[in-house]
Structures are given as structure tokens and as C-alpha cells.
Design a protein around this motif. Structure first.
Motif, PDB file in Angstrom:
ATOM      1  N   SER A  81       1.280  -1.518  -0.115  1.00 53.62           N
ATOM      2  CA  SER A  81       0.194   0.178   0.270  1.00 53.62           C
ATOM      3  C   SER A  81       0.934   1.053  -0.145  1.00 53.62           C
ATOM      4  N   SER A  87      -4.065   6.986  -0.939  1.00 52.08           N
ATOM      5  CA  SER A  87      -3.719   5.905  -1.047  1.00 52.08           C
ATOM      6  C   SER A  87      -4.244   4.374  -2.003  1.00 52.08           C
ATOM      7  N   TYR A 137       5.283   3.760   1.263  1.00 57.56           N
ATOM      8  CA  TYR A 137       4.595   2.620   1.232  1.00 57.56           C
ATOM      9  C   TYR A 137       5.209   1.640   1.897  1.00 57.56           C
ATOM     10  N   SER A 141       1.098   6.135  -0.246  1.00 54.47           N
ATOM     11  CA  SER A 141       0.310   7.216  -0.046  1.00 54.47           C
ATOM     12  C   SER A 141       0.990   8.163  -0.587  1.00 54.47           C
TER      13      SER A 141
END
Ligand code: ADP
Ligand code: MG
Length: 326
Positions: free
Chosen positions: A251, A292, A316, A253
Motif C-alpha cells: 500500500s 492511498s 509505502y 500514499s
């Protein structure tokens, strides 16, 4: 402007504010967010000394509020306006009288009161409603009356305790706009306490998260949303994302900028479209839109992707590597 150091407050044996350290600059809009019962209102009440505290220090413009005489305390409180969820208006008095009330208590000259009420009604956009009773106004308009009343003593600080919690979204938006204008036009410092994350996003420069009487995080608002802490995630309500059992799930952002506006498209190019988007969210903050994404990629693209994240300075987190959560 507001300097809080090692503050401790007890109710009986229970420590409800535990070693609070916060420093709020002049003209800053500062948010304090936390679950119900976390100590937000108690902290506001310590700042204007409605409540006393046992340990530590709170300085307002360099003046320690802990040990003030009655008269000194009165002067400090004049410099702090307060607004609440419930507006605290007197229903049988007109808007004019509600705004004038504190000045009448201070026995200020009638002519001066009249001028000041008109000025303030103009600031909050209620010039035409001065003779109305609060019951004739919407929630947002009632809160405007409360804000005008809080401004009568020309405060340098405005403290708002859940001041939009009783309002619908459009009234909330108009009150947030007004608060921003007050900062722009009067240079007023605003400390806003809320359990609603959207208020923090839309209004605040910096924010502290309070949990069980402790400050667990303090951050610029955009940084807070880019690098979501466990505390923030639990306030936002955790989303259960189903993580694939193969490949690598990451993930990442960042704040939306011209450079990264086609970010997902570019990722597609560098991994030759061998990726899938598992989750995405976009949050509007005062400093810009924070994005995100959670994506799943092949193991062979791992290094390429990390170089790409570094290039754009994205934050990340590896969620899982080949089915093993990290
Ligand atoms: N007057 C009081 N006497 C005893 N306990 C109190 C009092 N006011 C608040 N508390 C307790 O202090 C804690 C913090 O309350 P409060 O500051 O009102 O939380 P918040 O505003 O974040 O919802 C809670 O556990 C609450 O029960
Ligand atoms: Mg409260």
C-alpha cells in the motif's frame, strides 16, 4: 501562544490527562481528535481554567494559567472565545441580545455594544436576523450567533468543542468556512476538538490524536493521512481488505501533485500491466488531496516498484509477500 507542558489532570484517583505536551502557534488551526471519553473537553477546560490541574504547565501568550488570581483569570478568559455543540443561546432573547449578553455583563456602554453587535453580525453573516429569536434560525445560523458572541471580547483564541456535531453537512461546511475566514481576517488561533475526522481534514493545519488521556500522535494534517498510524486507522474505522495469497501486496500514499497525477497509469506501464488495485482512497485535506492505493504485483517487479516509489518519494508499506503478511 498556547504552550502545554507535562500536563496531568486527575478526577479522584483517575488520571484523565496524562503528560500532555502541545504547542499551538498564533494563527494556527489546531485539531484535537479522539474517541468519546478520551479527555478532549477536559483539556479545553484546563486551558481556560474552568478546571484546575495537578501537574505541569499551560501558558497562554507566555502567562502561566495555573496560579492566577481571580482578576488575572478573568483577563485570560476574555482572550479566549468558546463555542460548543449545543450553542448555549437564550431562546427568549433576540439574536441581538444573545450577542450583546457578555458585553452587558461587563457593563459596557450601550452605544459601543450596539456598534460591536452590528460589526459581529456582519462578520458572521447575520445582519438581517438580529431581531429574530434563536428558534427561527437553522442550526448553522444558531452556531453563527454563538460564534459572534464568542468574539465580543476580541479574543485571540477560539476554542470549539464539538461545534459542528449537531449540524447537518451543509451547515457544517458553512461553519467551517466561517472559521477559516476568522483565521484569515482576524488572525485568530483556533483549537477545535472533535470526534469527526472530516472536520480535521477540512480545517486543521496540525492535529493531535488523544487516546485515554494521552497524546499518541501530533502531525501536520497531510502527513497524518499519508502515513496512517494505527491510532488514525482505528479512528477512521479499519477497512477489511482481502489480501491476495500470491504476489506482493503493497500500500502506498502521497499528496496529489502534477508530477504524480497519472501514478496508477505509470505503474501499469512499468510492470507491463501485471498488477491489480485492491483498494484506493482519496482524502481532501487543507494541504491537498491525499491518495492511498493498495496494489498487488508479481514478485519479479518488486525492485522496480520500490525504485518507482522512491523516485516519487511515496510512503509505502509491504502488506504481504507471497502470502505471508508483513
Ligand atoms: N466532572 C467529572 N468528574 C469525574 N470524571 C469526569 C468528569 N468529567 C469528565 N470525566 C471523565 O474524564 C474522562 C474524559 O472526559 P471528557 O474530557 O469529557 O472526554 P471527551 O470530551 O473526549 O469525550 C472521561 O473518562 C470522563 O468520564
Ligand atoms: Mg467532550
Amino acid at each position: 501562544m498556547i504552550e502545554i507542558k507535562n500536563l496531568k489532570k486527575y478526577y479522584g484517583d483517575k488520571c484523565v490527562l496524562d503528560d500532555i505536551n502541545i504547542s499551538i502557534k498564533q494563527g494556527e488551526i489546531y485539531g484535537l481528535i479522539g474517541e468519546s471519553g478520551s479527555g478532549k473537553s477536559t483539556l479545553l477546560n484546563c486551558i481556560n481554567r474552568i478546571e484546575s490541574f495537578e501537574e505541569g504547565s499551560i501558558k497562554i501568550n507566555g502567562i502561566e494559567v495555573k496560579d492566577l488570581t481571580f482578576n488575572e483569570l478573568r483577563d485570560i478568559r476574555k482572550g479566549i472565545g468558546m463555542i460548543f455543540q449545543g450553542f448555549s443561546l437564550i431562546d427568549r432573547k433576540s439574536v441581538y441580545k444573545n450577542i450583546a449578553l457578555p458585553m452587558e455583563c461587563w457593563k459596557i456602554d450601550k452605544g459601543i455594544i450596539e456598534r460591536r453587535v452590528e460589526e459581529l453580525a456582519d462578520v458572521v453573516g447575520l445582519k438581517e436576523r438580529l431581531m429574530d429569536k434563536p428558534s427561527m434560525l437553522s442550526g448553522g445560523q444558531k452556531q453563527r450567533v454563538a460564534i459572534a458572541r464568542a468574539l465580543t471580547q476580541n479574543p485571540t483564541i477560539l476554542m470549539c468543542d464539538e461545534c459542528t456535531s449537531a449540524l447537518d453537512p451543509s451547515n457544517t461546511e458553512s461553519i467551517l468556512k466561517l472559521l477559516k475566514e476568522l483565521r484569515e481576517n482576524l488572525g485568530i488561533t483556533i483549537l477545535i476538538v472533535t470526534h469527526e475526522m472530516s472536520i480535521i481534514q477540512a480545517l486543521c493545519d496540525r492535529v493531535s490524536i488523544i487516546k485515554d488521556g494521552k497524546i499518541v500522535q501530533t502531525e501536520n494534517v497531510d502527513k497524518m493521512f499519508i502515513n496512517k498510524s494505527e491510532e488514525l486507522k482505528s479512528l477512521l474505522g479499519k477497512k477489511d481488505v482481502e489480501v491476495p495469497t500470491d504476489g506482493i501486496t503493497i500500500s502506498f500514499s502521497g499528496v496529489n501533485s502534477k508530477e504524480n497525477s497519472y501514478i496508477v497509469y505509470e505503474i501499469g506501464e512499468i510492470v507491463k500491466n501485471k498488477y491489480s488495485i485492491i483498494d484506493s482512497s482519496f482524502i481532501d485535506t487543507v494541504s491537498g488531496k491525499v491518495f492511498s492505493y493498495t496494489i498487488n504485483i508479481d514478485k519479479e517487479d518488486y525492485n522496480t516498484i520500490l525504485e518507482f516509489f522512491d523516485k516519487y518519494k511515496l510512503i509505502y508499506e509491504i502488506i504481504s509477500y507471497g502470502g505471508e503478511s508483513c
